[in-house]
Design an enzyme around this catalytic site. Structure first.
Site, PDB file in Angstrom:
ATOM      1  N   GLY A  46       0.864  -1.155   0.012  1.00  0.00           N
ATOM      2  CA  GLY A  46       0.100   0.163  -0.068  1.00  0.00           C
ATOM      3  C   GLY A  46       0.738   1.135   0.118  1.00  0.00           C
ATOM      4  O   GLY A  46       2.223   0.999   0.226  1.00  0.00           O
ATOM      5  N   GLN A  51       2.566  10.108   1.975  1.00  0.00           N
ATOM      6  CA  GLN A  51       4.311   9.424   1.817  1.00  0.00           C
ATOM      7  C   GLN A  51       5.088   9.894   0.584  1.00  0.00           C
ATOM      8  O   GLN A  51       6.205   9.589   0.595  1.00  0.00           O
ATOM      9  CB  GLN A  51       4.204   7.788   1.734  1.00  0.00           C
ATOM     10  CG  GLN A  51       3.509   7.226   2.995  1.00  0.00           C
ATOM     11  CD  GLN A  51       3.371   5.769   2.798  1.00  0.00           C
ATOM     12  OE1 GLN A  51       2.499   5.371   2.312  1.00  0.00           O
ATOM     13  NE2 GLN A  51       4.427   5.080   3.524  1.00  0.00           N
ATOM     14  N   CYS A  91       6.255  -0.531   7.197  1.00  0.00           N
ATOM     15  CA  CYS A  91       5.962   0.803   6.779  1.00  0.00           C
ATOM     16  C   CYS A  91       6.951   1.318   5.719  1.00  0.00           C
ATOM     17  O   CYS A  91       8.223   1.294   5.904  1.00  0.00           O
ATOM     18  CB  CYS A  91       5.360   1.982   7.538  1.00  0.00           C
ATOM     19  SG  CYS A  91       5.119   3.509   6.697  1.00  0.00           S
ATOM     20  N   LEU A  92       6.618   1.650   4.167  1.00  0.00           N
ATOM     21  CA  LEU A  92       7.738   2.065   3.593  1.00  0.00           C
ATOM     22  C   LEU A  92       8.483   3.273   4.185  1.00  0.00           C
ATOM     23  O   LEU A  92       9.685   3.784   3.562  1.00  0.00           O
ATOM     24  CB  LEU A  92       7.388   2.176   1.946  1.00  0.00           C
ATOM     25  CG  LEU A  92       6.584   1.142   1.506  1.00  0.00           C
ATOM     26  CD1 LEU A  92       6.146   1.574   0.214  1.00  0.00           C
ATOM     27  CD2 LEU A  92       7.931  -0.042   1.187  1.00  0.00           C
ATOM     28  N   HIS A 133      -4.129   1.375   8.014  1.00  0.00           N
ATOM     29  CA  HIS A 133      -2.722   1.779   8.273  1.00  0.00           C
ATOM     30  C   HIS A 133      -2.592   3.102   7.027  1.00  0.00           C
ATOM     31  O   HIS A 133      -2.082   4.120   7.445  1.00  0.00           O
ATOM     32  CB  HIS A 133      -1.623   0.784   7.645  1.00  0.00           C
ATOM     33  CG  HIS A 133      -0.435   1.235   7.573  1.00  0.00           C
ATOM     34  ND1 HIS A 133       0.755   0.749   8.039  1.00  0.00           N
ATOM     35  CD2 HIS A 133       0.509   2.084   6.730  1.00  0.00           C
ATOM     36  CE1 HIS A 133       1.651   1.239   7.995  1.00  0.00           C
ATOM     37  NE2 HIS A 133       1.621   1.991   6.833  1.00  0.00           N
ATOM     38  N   GLU A 134      -3.176   2.910   5.966  1.00  0.00           N
ATOM     39  CA  GLU A 134      -2.950   3.928   5.152  1.00  0.00           C
ATOM     40  C   GLU A 134      -3.893   5.227   5.213  1.00  0.00           C
ATOM     41  O   GLU A 134      -3.413   6.481   5.075  1.00  0.00           O
ATOM     42  CB  GLU A 134      -3.452   3.712   3.496  1.00  0.00           C
ATOM     43  CG  GLU A 134      -2.791   2.279   3.157  1.00  0.00           C
ATOM     44  CD  GLU A 134      -1.284   2.326   2.882  1.00  0.00           C
ATOM     45  OE1 GLU A 134      -0.725   3.432   2.966  1.00  0.00           O
ATOM     46  OE2 GLU A 134      -0.733   1.396   3.045  1.00  0.00           O
ATOM     47  N   HIS A 137      -2.057   7.495   7.672  1.00  0.00           N
ATOM     48  CA  HIS A 137      -1.088   8.377   6.933  1.00  0.00           C
ATOM     49  C   HIS A 137      -1.961   9.355   6.437  1.00  0.00           C
ATOM     50  O   HIS A 137      -1.308  10.639   6.714  1.00  0.00           O
ATOM     51  CB  HIS A 137      -0.617   7.504   5.599  1.00  0.00           C
ATOM     52  CG  HIS A 137       0.600   6.817   5.811  1.00  0.00           C
ATOM     53  ND1 HIS A 137       1.703   7.135   6.478  1.00  0.00           N
ATOM     54  CD2 HIS A 137       0.791   5.451   5.623  1.00  0.00           C
ATOM     55  CE1 HIS A 137       2.679   5.941   6.526  1.00  0.00           C
ATOM     56  NE2 HIS A 137       1.931   5.037   6.353  1.00  0.00           N
TER      57      HIS A 137
HETATM   58  O1  GNR Z   1       4.231  -2.587   2.734  1.00  0.00           O
HETATM   59  C1  GNR Z   1       3.398  -2.587   3.662  1.00  0.00           C
HETATM   60  N1  GNR Z   1       3.063  -3.437   4.572  1.00  0.00           N
HETATM   61  C2  GNR Z   1       2.068  -3.556   5.474  1.00  0.00           C
HETATM   62  C3  GNR Z   1       2.013  -4.730   6.135  1.00  0.00           C
HETATM   63  C4  GNR Z   1       0.848  -4.579   7.160  1.00  0.00           C
HETATM   64  C5  GNR Z   1       0.204  -3.640   7.285  1.00  0.00           C
HETATM   65  C6  GNR Z   1       0.368  -2.623   6.534  1.00  0.00           C
HETATM   66  C7  GNR Z   1       1.096  -2.354   5.575  1.00  0.00           C
HETATM   67  S1  GNR Z   1       1.311  -1.069   4.435  1.00  0.00           S
HETATM   68  C8  GNR Z   1       3.041  -1.214   3.963  1.00  0.00           C
HETATM   69  C9  GNR Z   1       3.420  -0.066   2.873  1.00  0.00           C
HETATM   70  C10 GNR Z   1       3.008   1.281   3.534  1.00  0.00           C
HETATM   71  O2  GNR Z   1       3.958   1.830   4.302  1.00  0.00           O
HETATM   72  N2  GNR Z   1       1.971   1.837   3.461  1.00  0.00           N
HETATM   73  O3  GNR Z   1       1.742   3.096   3.879  1.00  0.00           O
HETATM   74 NI    NI Z   2       2.822   3.140   5.704  1.00  0.00          NI
END
Ligand code: GNR
Ligand code: NI
Length: 167
Positions: A46, A51, A91-92, A133-134, A137
């Site tokens: 995601g 980001q 998270c990236l 999660h997104e 952000h």
């Molecule tokens: O790559 C991602 N893996 C992930 C694993 C578990 C819950 C959320 C994520 S999102 C993350 C990519 C990212 O940073 N998205 O904002």
């Molecule tokens: Ni993330």
């Protein structure tokens, strides 16, 4: 198509809040294409526009094994949520760090799709966690905010060190 640089914690721009998209026009479609390319390049499931320093409510995701099922959600709202479960997240924008985060077990989401049409669907499992999660952000929140201040401080120091080494 273009790869976009991903902001890394503790970059203060990750704390900015995204604003809703008014119309899904060609500018937005270009951002979506670039975000998908960037997400696939960095092996994420995601990516939120915040980001890549774009303060718009745009999220791209692909949780498929073959990376051939892109999902795009714009102006997302969680209209219902039930249950609670922990899942290990990464998270990236916080590279190399993984931690268990509590999220709703199942959510009902209302959003626009990449054509600008209104959609409503429910999500659980990995997709449900990814959407939450997104969406965090887009509000300037990171998964490490769920950890203790001590753990977050350790992570900040570690990433500052990595950043200086790469300078
Ligand atoms: O790559 C991602 N893996 C992930 C694993 C578990 C819950 C959320 C994520 S999102 C993350 C990519 C990212 O940073 N998205 O904002
Ligand atoms: Ni993330």
């Amino acid at each position: 198509m273009a790869l976009l640089p991903i902001l890394k914690f503790p970059d203060p721009r990750l704390r900015h809040k995204a604003v809703p998209v008014a119309v899904v026009n060609d500018e937005i479609k270009t951002i979506i294409a670039d975000m998908l390319e960037t997400m696939y390049e960095d092996n994420g499931i995601g990516l939120a526009a915040i980001q890549v320093n774009i303060q718009k409510q745009i999220i791209v995701m692909d949780i498929s094994d073959d990376k051939n099922d892109p999902k795009v959600i714009i102006n997302p709202e969680i209209i219902d949520a039930k249950g609670n479960e922990l899942m290990s997240e990464g998270c990236l924008s916080v590279p190399g760090i993984y931690a268990e985060v509590p999220r709703a077990q199942e959510i009902q989401v209302k959003c626009l799709d990449r054509e600008g049409n209104s959609q409503e669907f429910s999500a659980d499992g990995l997709l449900g966690h990814c959407i939450q999660h997104e969406m965090d952000h887009l509000q300037g929140k990171l998964f490490i905010d769920y950890l203790s201040p001590l753990k977050r401080e350790r992570i900040r120091k570690k990433l500052e060190k990595v950043r200086k080494q790469n300078f």
